[in-house]
Design an enzyme around this catalytic site. Structure first.
Site, PDB file in Angstrom:
ATOM      1  N   LYS A  66       0.890  -1.181   0.000  1.00  0.00           N
ATOM      2  CA  LYS A  66       0.000   0.000   0.000  1.00  0.00           C
ATOM      3  C   LYS A  66       0.916   1.215   0.000  1.00  0.00           C
ATOM      4  O   LYS A  66       1.603   1.497   0.979  1.00  0.00           O
ATOM      5  CB  LYS A  66      -0.887  -0.046   1.253  1.00  0.00           C
ATOM      6  CG  LYS A  66      -1.422   1.294   1.753  1.00  0.00           C
ATOM      7  CD  LYS A  66      -2.541   1.860   0.898  1.00  0.00           C
ATOM      8  CE  LYS A  66      -3.012   3.188   1.469  1.00  0.00           C
ATOM      9  NZ  LYS A  66      -2.039   4.299   1.286  1.00  0.00           N
ATOM     10  N   GLU A  71       5.913  -0.586  13.164  1.00  0.00           N
ATOM     11  CA  GLU A  71       7.040   0.346  13.344  1.00  0.00           C
ATOM     12  C   GLU A  71       6.415   1.741  13.433  1.00  0.00           C
ATOM     13  O   GLU A  71       6.005   2.307  12.432  1.00  0.00           O
ATOM     14  CB  GLU A  71       7.986   0.261  12.146  1.00  0.00           C
ATOM     15  CG  GLU A  71       8.593  -1.106  11.905  1.00  0.00           C
ATOM     16  CD  GLU A  71       9.692  -1.438  12.885  1.00  0.00           C
ATOM     17  OE1 GLU A  71      10.262  -0.517  13.487  1.00  0.00           O
ATOM     18  OE2 GLU A  71       9.968  -2.634  13.067  1.00  0.00           O
ATOM     19  N   CYS A 118      10.991   9.084  12.030  1.00  0.00           N
ATOM     20  CA  CYS A 118      10.552   8.491  13.293  1.00  0.00           C
ATOM     21  C   CYS A 118      11.667   8.590  14.320  1.00  0.00           C
ATOM     22  O   CYS A 118      11.432   8.633  15.518  1.00  0.00           O
ATOM     23  CB  CYS A 118      10.175   7.032  13.073  1.00  0.00           C
ATOM     24  SG  CYS A 118      11.492   6.083  12.311  1.00  0.00           S
ATOM     25  N   GLU A 153       4.375  13.513  19.083  1.00  0.00           N
ATOM     26  CA  GLU A 153       5.291  13.479  17.941  1.00  0.00           C
ATOM     27  C   GLU A 153       4.780  14.465  16.894  1.00  0.00           C
ATOM     28  O   GLU A 153       3.651  14.347  16.422  1.00  0.00           O
ATOM     29  CB  GLU A 153       5.328  12.070  17.335  1.00  0.00           C
ATOM     30  CG  GLU A 153       6.316  11.971  16.194  1.00  0.00           C
ATOM     31  CD  GLU A 153       6.170  10.681  15.396  1.00  0.00           C
ATOM     32  OE1 GLU A 153       5.031  10.264  15.136  1.00  0.00           O
ATOM     33  OE2 GLU A 153       7.203  10.103  15.040  1.00  0.00           O
TER      34      GLU A 153
HETATM   35  P1  NAD Z   1      -0.009   7.333   8.939  1.00  0.00           P
HETATM   36  O1  NAD Z   1      -0.158   6.365  10.042  1.00  0.00           O
HETATM   37  O2  NAD Z   1      -1.032   8.406   8.811  1.00  0.00           O
HETATM   38  O3  NAD Z   1      -0.014   6.585   7.520  1.00  0.00           O
HETATM   39  C1  NAD Z   1       0.935   5.586   7.197  1.00  0.00           C
HETATM   40  C2  NAD Z   1       0.335   4.672   6.134  1.00  0.00           C
HETATM   41  O4  NAD Z   1      -0.794   3.997   6.696  1.00  0.00           O
HETATM   42  C3  NAD Z   1      -0.180   5.401   4.882  1.00  0.00           C
HETATM   43  O5  NAD Z   1       0.098   4.618   3.746  1.00  0.00           O
HETATM   44  C4  NAD Z   1      -1.675   5.456   5.136  1.00  0.00           C
HETATM   45  O6  NAD Z   1      -2.436   5.520   3.956  1.00  0.00           O
HETATM   46  C5  NAD Z   1      -1.921   4.135   5.851  1.00  0.00           C
HETATM   47  N1  NAD Z   1      -3.120   4.114   6.695  1.00  0.00           N
HETATM   48  C6  NAD Z   1      -3.713   5.143   7.351  1.00  0.00           C
HETATM   49  N2  NAD Z   1      -4.805   4.718   8.010  1.00  0.00           N
HETATM   50  C7  NAD Z   1      -4.910   3.381   7.783  1.00  0.00           C
HETATM   51  C8  NAD Z   1      -5.824   2.363   8.211  1.00  0.00           C
HETATM   52  N3  NAD Z   1      -6.862   2.630   8.986  1.00  0.00           N
HETATM   53  N4  NAD Z   1      -5.611   1.096   7.797  1.00  0.00           N
HETATM   54  C9  NAD Z   1      -4.557   0.794   7.022  1.00  0.00           C
HETATM   55  N5  NAD Z   1      -3.655   1.711   6.575  1.00  0.00           N
HETATM   56  C10 NAD Z   1      -3.829   2.988   6.956  1.00  0.00           C
HETATM   57  O7  NAD Z   1       1.455   7.934   9.084  1.00  0.00           O
HETATM   58  P2  NAD Z   1       2.148   9.117   8.281  1.00  0.00           P
HETATM   59  O8  NAD Z   1       1.714  10.409   8.835  1.00  0.00           O
HETATM   60  O9  NAD Z   1       2.011   8.857   6.824  1.00  0.00           O
HETATM   61  O10 NAD Z   1       3.692   8.855   8.673  1.00  0.00           O
HETATM   62  C11 NAD Z   1       4.280   9.398   9.800  1.00  0.00           C
HETATM   63  C12 NAD Z   1       4.359   8.400  10.929  1.00  0.00           C
HETATM   64  O11 NAD Z   1       5.139   7.269  10.551  1.00  0.00           O
HETATM   65  C13 NAD Z   1       5.054   8.992  12.142  1.00  0.00           C
HETATM   66  O12 NAD Z   1       4.365   8.631  13.296  1.00  0.00           O
HETATM   67  C14 NAD Z   1       6.428   8.334  12.108  1.00  0.00           C
HETATM   68  O13 NAD Z   1       7.078   8.265  13.344  1.00  0.00           O
HETATM   69  C15 NAD Z   1       6.075   6.974  11.584  1.00  0.00           C
HETATM   70  N6  NAD Z   1       7.263   6.300  11.063  1.00  0.00           N
HETATM   71  C16 NAD Z   1       7.794   5.257  11.776  1.00  0.00           C
HETATM   72  C17 NAD Z   1       8.961   4.628  11.340  1.00  0.00           C
HETATM   73  C18 NAD Z   1       9.568   3.485  12.126  1.00  0.00           C
HETATM   74  O14 NAD Z   1      10.368   2.744  11.564  1.00  0.00           O
HETATM   75  N7  NAD Z   1       9.229   3.321  13.399  1.00  0.00           N
HETATM   76  C19 NAD Z   1       9.577   5.054  10.159  1.00  0.00           C
HETATM   77  C20 NAD Z   1       9.011   6.102   9.448  1.00  0.00           C
HETATM   78  C21 NAD Z   1       7.852   6.728   9.911  1.00  0.00           C
END
Ligand code: NAD
Length: 494
Positions: A183, A258, A292, A391
């Site tokens: 996705k 993650e 992150c 965050e």
């Molecule tokens: P997000 O959670 O809004 O979205 C991430 C992904 O999940 C997107 O592709 C989104 O379309 C999908 N998504 C959203 N709602 C969903 C649902 N209900 N079911 C399934 N998929 C869904 O995050 P974001 O704002 O795009 O990214 C930032 C976040 O990612 C921050 O919290 C950051 O810390 C985290 N992050 C973590 C790591 C790690 O390795 N721990 C690395 C990079 C980013």
């Protein structure tokens, strides 16, 4: 139909990638993707719904037995071809995701190099994928473990480092013999499709890697709810991670989460000041703080507080916004993100936080249409304030003064997160005490809060994850089943 698009004929349409070819969304609806640097529409991507998602899952399901039957070595050879194509198409790939994310090209180059290294590591894992041999209490019994794939894996990624995020999940999932529905992030859809195209050229069979675009609520949610999906690996926000864990629990699908971080960066009174300022700067502001692993809480011993803060503010004010080669920070990924950060910064300042630099976005000039935010430092905030515990995922760090290492560690551990951490000190005893007591999956000394490598386990405590570790060989635990094989051998043969 395209929502809000003016010049349809010139627009780039990004379709899903199902069973080795482009697939238009069933409802023929597309969403706009904006360039974070200037706010212009650069493409339209499929607004996938349940039907599109189930087509992608079925494609992965149909390809599973064939892919599983390849030896891990053969799978590794095909994945290595993909890595070679990433190298050959280096400039095209970096161009695509630099435009989508607004990253300065040097940052995109570094990210792709990291993704290539990760691909090399996991391709070679096809020649290892070691099991264990075990002793037995039963005479003549030989016992060992083998790894088997799990089936269809749903891989869900954010946009902050889109190429790295994709590689981080796709390579380990495929080397283990799973097939994949990726996705893409709605903020970086094009790079996911380009990667899938390359996988076909590399000779990876149709259906092994499928890509679905769309929003989290329609495409993402339908993907995690699909009963044929056996493994869900998600990188993103903690709030969505909890939703996914709930859905997966109903059918005992395996989940790797993650999630977010609020990472502490401690500077002791014996730290090398110039080194610690440089690393604090990189940790807080590289990738515009959209990591992150970004250092968003800088904790400084009171003896050096004024000096350190002055140096850090001076260096921060020299950072350049933009996408040119000499820029330090690109824009945030979306206007929504820019607005959210502005609100929380304003709110913090109105409640007594001292704004040391930044705090706003460019209001005029060439960057004013983009989603930029000046690198921001704030002190005089309480450890229980909203900004100390939320965050932001942007170029904002708060600074705290402490009297001792114990107080610094206590403050470091004061959030619900526990992803990465760092301390600057010349004292090995302090460094080891910190490493043992900090609540984080990564504890670094005299460097930054980020910096994981393809063979190192990465993941967090608390709200930063569910305990899994990716990448490194630890990722094999996410994407494979362990089978214990025991054989009773006739004694004359051993
Ligand atoms: P997000 O959670 O809004 O979205 C991430 C992904 O999940 C997107 O592709 C989104 O379309 C999908 N998504 C959203 N709602 C969903 C649902 N209900 N079911 C399934 N998929 C869904 O995050 P974001 O704002 O795009 O990214 C930032 C976040 O990612 C921050 O919290 C950051 O810390 C985290 N992050 C973590 C790591 C790690 O390795 N721990 C690395 C990079 C980013």
């Amino acid at each position: 139909m395209v929502v809000g698009l003016q010049n349809k004929s010139e627009m780039k349409y990004l379709n899903n990638w199902i069973n080795g070819c482009e697939s238009e969304p069933g409802n023929n609806l597309y969403l706009n993707k904006f360039n974070p640097h200037n706010g212009e529409i650069i493409s339209c991507f499929a607004d996938s719904q349940e039907l599109d998602v189930s087509m992608a899952v079925d494609s992965a399901q149909n390809a599973y037995e064939g892919w599983k039957s390849f030896s891990p070595v053969k799978r590794g050879e095909l994945l290595l071809q993909l890595v070679k194509l990433m190298q050959l198409n280096f400039d095209n790939l970096t161009h695509i995701f630099a435009i989508e994310t607004g990253k300065p090209i040097k940052d995109a180059n570094g990210e792709l190099l990291g993704a290539i290294k990760l691909g090399e590591f996991f391709s070679s894992e096809g020649m290892r994928m070691f099991g264990r041999t075990m002793t037995s209490a039963i005479p003549n019994k030989q016992s060992f473990t083998i790894r088997e794939p799990r089936g269809v894996a749903a891989l869900i990624v954010p946009a902050n480092t889109p190429m790295a995020n994709i590689a981080w999940k796709v390579f380990p999932a495929l080397i283990c013999g799973n097939t994949v529905v990726l996705k893409s992030s709605e903020d970086a859809p094009n790079i996911a499709i380009e990667f899938a195209r390359l996988s076909k050229t590399a000779g990876i069979p149709d259906g092994v890697l499928n890509v679905i675009h769309g929003t989290g609520l329609s495409a993402g949610q339908k993907l995690i709810e699909n009963e044929k999906v056996k493994t869900i690996s998600f990188t993103g926000s903690t709030i969505v991670g909890k939703v996914i864990a709930n859905v997966a629990a109903q059918r005992l699908a395996r989940v790797s989460l993650e999630l977010g971080g609020k990472n502490p960066f401690i500077v002791c009174d014996d730290a090398d000041l110039s080194n610690s300022v440089n690393w604090a700067l990189l940790s807080a502001f590289s990738n515009a703080g959209q990591r992150c692993a970004a250092a968003s809480r800088i904790i400084v011993f009171e003896e050096i507080y004024e000096k350190f803060v002055q140096l850090l503010v001076d260096q921060t004010q020299k950072l350049k916004l933009g996408v040119c080669t000499n820029s330090n920070l690109g824009p945030l990924i979306s206007k929504k993100q820019q607005g959210m950060i502005k609100d929380i910064v304003d709110n913090t300042v109105s409640q007594g936080g001292r704004l040391l630099c930044g705090g706003d976005f460019p209001k005029e000039g060439p960057l004013s249409n983009g989603y930029y935010f000046y690198p921001t430092l704030i002190d005089n905030v309480s450890i229980d304030s909203k900004i100390s515990n939320t965050e932001l995922f942007g170029p904002v760090a708060t600074i705290y003064s402490v009297k001792s290492l114990d107080e610094a560690i206590q403050l470091a551990n004061n959030t619900s997160y526990g992803l990465t951490s760092c301390i600057h000190t010349k004292d090995i005893n302090r460094a080891m005490y910190f490493a043992k007591n900090v609540k984080a999956g990564v504890a670094n000394v005299n460097t930054g809060t980020f910096g994981s490598e393809p063979h190192m386990p990465f993941g967090g405590f608390g709200d930063s994850g569910n305990g899994t570790r990716e990448p490194g060989t630890d990722a094999l635990e996410v994407y494979s089943e362990l089978k214990n094989v025991s054989i009773l051998v006739e004694s004359e043969f051993i």
